[in-house]
Scaffold this motif. Sequence first.
Motif, PDB file in Angstrom:
ATOM      1  N   LEU A 158     -22.627   9.075 -16.433  1.00 40.70           N
ATOM      2  CA  LEU A 158     -23.230   8.007 -17.230  1.00 40.70           C
ATOM      3  C   LEU A 158     -24.698   8.278 -17.536  1.00 40.70           C
ATOM      4  O   LEU A 158     -25.192   7.928 -18.617  1.00 40.70           O
ATOM      5  N   PHE A 159     -25.394   8.913 -16.593  1.00 39.12           N
ATOM      6  CA  PHE A 159     -26.803   9.223 -16.820  1.00 39.12           C
ATOM      7  C   PHE A 159     -26.985  10.420 -17.752  1.00 39.12           C
ATOM      8  O   PHE A 159     -27.976  10.478 -18.477  1.00 39.12           O
ATOM      9  N   GLY A 160     -26.021  11.355 -17.721  1.00 37.58           N
ATOM     10  CA  GLY A 160     -26.003  12.451 -18.680  1.00 37.58           C
ATOM     11  C   GLY A 160     -27.190  13.385 -18.612  1.00 37.58           C
ATOM     12  O   GLY A 160     -28.322  12.953 -18.793  1.00 37.58           O
ATOM     13  N   GLY A 161     -26.952  14.665 -18.365  1.00 36.64           N
ATOM     14  CA  GLY A 161     -28.035  15.645 -18.339  1.00 36.64           C
ATOM     15  C   GLY A 161     -28.303  16.192 -19.732  1.00 36.64           C
ATOM     16  O   GLY A 161     -27.782  17.232 -20.123  1.00 36.64           O
ATOM     17  N   TRP A 162     -29.110  15.483 -20.497  1.00 32.42           N
ATOM     18  CA  TRP A 162     -29.267  15.801 -21.916  1.00 32.42           C
ATOM     19  C   TRP A 162     -29.967  17.123 -22.166  1.00 32.42           C
ATOM     20  O   TRP A 162     -29.857  17.698 -23.255  1.00 32.42           O
ATOM     21  N   ARG A 163     -30.702  17.653 -21.203  1.00 27.78           N
ATOM     22  CA  ARG A 163     -31.306  18.968 -21.391  1.00 27.78           C
ATOM     23  C   ARG A 163     -30.222  20.026 -21.634  1.00 27.78           C
ATOM     24  O   ARG A 163     -30.344  20.873 -22.529  1.00 27.78           O
ATOM     25  N   ILE A 164     -29.168  19.980 -20.839  1.00 27.21           N
ATOM     26  CA  ILE A 164     -28.086  20.947 -20.984  1.00 27.21           C
ATOM     27  C   ILE A 164     -27.274  20.653 -22.240  1.00 27.21           C
ATOM     28  O   ILE A 164     -26.819  21.576 -22.930  1.00 27.21           O
ATOM     29  N   THR A 165     -27.087  19.384 -22.553  1.00 25.67           N
ATOM     30  CA  THR A 165     -26.381  19.020 -23.774  1.00 25.67           C
ATOM     31  C   THR A 165     -27.070  19.617 -24.992  1.00 25.67           C
ATOM     32  O   THR A 165     -26.428  20.150 -25.905  1.00 25.67           O
ATOM     33  N   TYR A 166     -28.385  19.550 -25.019  1.00 23.56           N
ATOM     34  CA  TYR A 166     -29.146  20.101 -26.141  1.00 23.56           C
ATOM     35  C   TYR A 166     -28.971  21.624 -26.218  1.00 23.56           C
ATOM     36  O   TYR A 166     -28.853  22.194 -27.307  1.00 23.56           O
ATOM     37  N   THR A 167     -28.932  22.275 -25.067  1.00 18.48           N
ATOM     38  CA  THR A 167     -28.735  23.728 -25.058  1.00 18.48           C
ATOM     39  C   THR A 167     -27.395  24.105 -25.667  1.00 18.48           C
ATOM     40  O   THR A 167     -27.305  25.006 -26.514  1.00 18.48           O
ATOM     41  N   LEU A 168     -26.321  23.423 -25.247  1.00 20.50           N
ATOM     42  CA  LEU A 168     -24.991  23.759 -25.724  1.00 20.50           C
ATOM     43  C   LEU A 168     -24.780  23.395 -27.185  1.00 20.50           C
ATOM     44  O   LEU A 168     -24.118  24.130 -27.921  1.00 20.50           O
ATOM     45  N   SER A 169     -25.317  22.269 -27.616  1.00 21.77           N
ATOM     46  CA  SER A 169     -25.000  21.758 -28.953  1.00 21.77           C
ATOM     47  C   SER A 169     -25.977  22.187 -30.030  1.00 21.77           C
ATOM     48  O   SER A 169     -25.640  22.131 -31.219  1.00 21.77           O
ATOM     49  N   HIS A 170     -27.199  22.605 -29.662  1.00 22.67           N
ATOM     50  CA  HIS A 170     -28.186  22.943 -30.672  1.00 22.67           C
ATOM     51  C   HIS A 170     -28.779  24.347 -30.509  1.00 22.67           C
ATOM     52  O   HIS A 170     -28.954  25.057 -31.496  1.00 22.67           O
ATOM     53  N   ARG A 171     -29.106  24.739 -29.289  1.00 24.34           N
ATOM     54  CA  ARG A 171     -29.848  25.983 -29.097  1.00 24.34           C
ATOM     55  C   ARG A 171     -28.944  27.216 -29.059  1.00 24.34           C
ATOM     56  O   ARG A 171     -29.334  28.291 -29.527  1.00 24.34           O
ATOM     57  N   LEU A 172     -27.740  27.103 -28.500  1.00 23.26           N
ATOM     58  CA  LEU A 172     -26.918  28.279 -28.225  1.00 23.26           C
ATOM     59  C   LEU A 172     -26.203  28.801 -29.464  1.00 23.26           C
ATOM     60  O   LEU A 172     -26.207  30.002 -29.749  1.00 23.26           O
ATOM     61  N   VAL A 173     -25.559  27.919 -30.211  1.00 21.90           N
ATOM     62  CA  VAL A 173     -24.719  28.349 -31.327  1.00 21.90           C
ATOM     63  C   VAL A 173     -24.629  27.239 -32.374  1.00 21.90           C
ATOM     64  O   VAL A 173     -24.679  26.051 -32.048  1.00 21.90           O
ATOM     65  N   ARG A 174     -24.519  27.634 -33.635  1.00 21.55           N
ATOM     66  CA  ARG A 174     -24.286  26.667 -34.704  1.00 21.55           C
ATOM     67  C   ARG A 174     -22.809  26.300 -34.727  1.00 21.55           C
ATOM     68  O   ARG A 174     -21.941  27.167 -34.613  1.00 21.55           O
ATOM     69  N   THR A 175     -22.529  25.034 -34.926  1.00 21.49           N
ATOM     70  CA  THR A 175     -21.145  24.609 -34.903  1.00 21.49           C
ATOM     71  C   THR A 175     -20.924  23.487 -35.905  1.00 21.49           C
ATOM     72  O   THR A 175     -21.867  22.952 -36.481  1.00 21.49           O
ATOM     73  N   ASP A 176     -19.683  23.138 -36.121  1.00 21.34           N
ATOM     74  CA  ASP A 176     -19.292  22.065 -37.032  1.00 21.34           C
ATOM     75  C   ASP A 176     -18.065  21.376 -36.433  1.00 21.34           C
ATOM     76  O   ASP A 176     -17.558  21.801 -35.379  1.00 21.34           O
ATOM     77  N   PRO A 177     -17.561  20.297 -37.058  1.00 20.12           N
ATOM     78  CA  PRO A 177     -16.412  19.591 -36.462  1.00 20.12           C
ATOM     79  C   PRO A 177     -15.195  20.464 -36.236  1.00 20.12           C
ATOM     80  O   PRO A 177     -14.480  20.296 -35.245  1.00 20.12           O
TER      81      PRO A 177
END
Length: 336
Positions: free
Chosen positions: A235-254
């Motif tokens: 519930l608290f969510g580690g958003w630092r890692i979320t940002y790495t996976l969803s924005h920094r590592l690779v471009r993605t789409d639906p």
Amino acid sequence: MTIALTAVVIVFASVFAFLNGFRDASNAVGLTVRTRALTPSIAVVLAAGFNVVGVLTSAWLLTYFGGSWLATPDGDPGLVVLVATLASGSLWNVFLWWRGYPSSSTHALVGALVGATIGSALRGHAGPGDLAGVLWIQVWLPLIVSPLLAFGVAFFLTSFVTWLVRYSQPNEAHRALRATQSVGTAAVAFGHGLQDGQRIIAVLVLATLGSHGDWQAVPMWIVALAALALGAGTLFGGWRITYTLSHRLVRTDPLRGFVAQLVSTIMLFFGAIWLRWPLSTTHTVTASILGAGTNQKFGSVNGRLLARLIAFWILTPLATAALGFVFALALDPLSH
């Protein structure tokens, strides 16, 4: 001293479970939030709920995990090993969260257990003998196989899904795929609870019932505590890692997000239920994202970041083993 050490293990196990959910929330919600299939708040609530369900379901898998890799000396020395293990894994997880790097909580736990067991053995406390086998089966083999398999399947499945929607308008295809990603978030979260929940429950069973406890009759308060701690962390969510996976590592789409979640879910379910093999949720999800994201006509992967991630994946069991070894030696006076 035994009662006090048992209480400390329960507290540390709850902290480890909270950090596990806190850090690994990104595995379930990262892609969904990135493609705007769900808002961040709805995504983490959904992931937390299915994490809890996964933990509750995982209790029956303990027949395998309880009797294979998780073994410690009897009495207070065994409790000290567990304290050293959980403290080491928790510290390393906090460090990598601060850096924003996803890594395996399972590998951190197993590495710390091996190091703490070696430290305890040096102080004259007998422990499990086949530590090399534990490391190979629980860490190195999954580290080699699961990312490669997830990457390859996601890469080729992306081409197949792209072919299936070739006559659809991009906005229509993306709208349908965003809807499936909501289901994917729930499925990945359930698979995470199924895989990681049993590790936490096993530690609590070993601390309270001992190595000779009945793994097929786990007290409900243990399962409930593990589920509550893991769900609260999500519930608290580690958003630092979320940002790495969803924005920094690779471009993605639906489309690629859908493929990555599908591959991750199948592998987590298959590994937990059929193979009864400990797969890292982080490694599986990250490799699936990379496989789907690489299947594009332009460079989409941050190569330098990927190299650092792989280095930390390899370093995780080694670093936690060293920490576990030091903590076990430092805390040994408590076992007398």
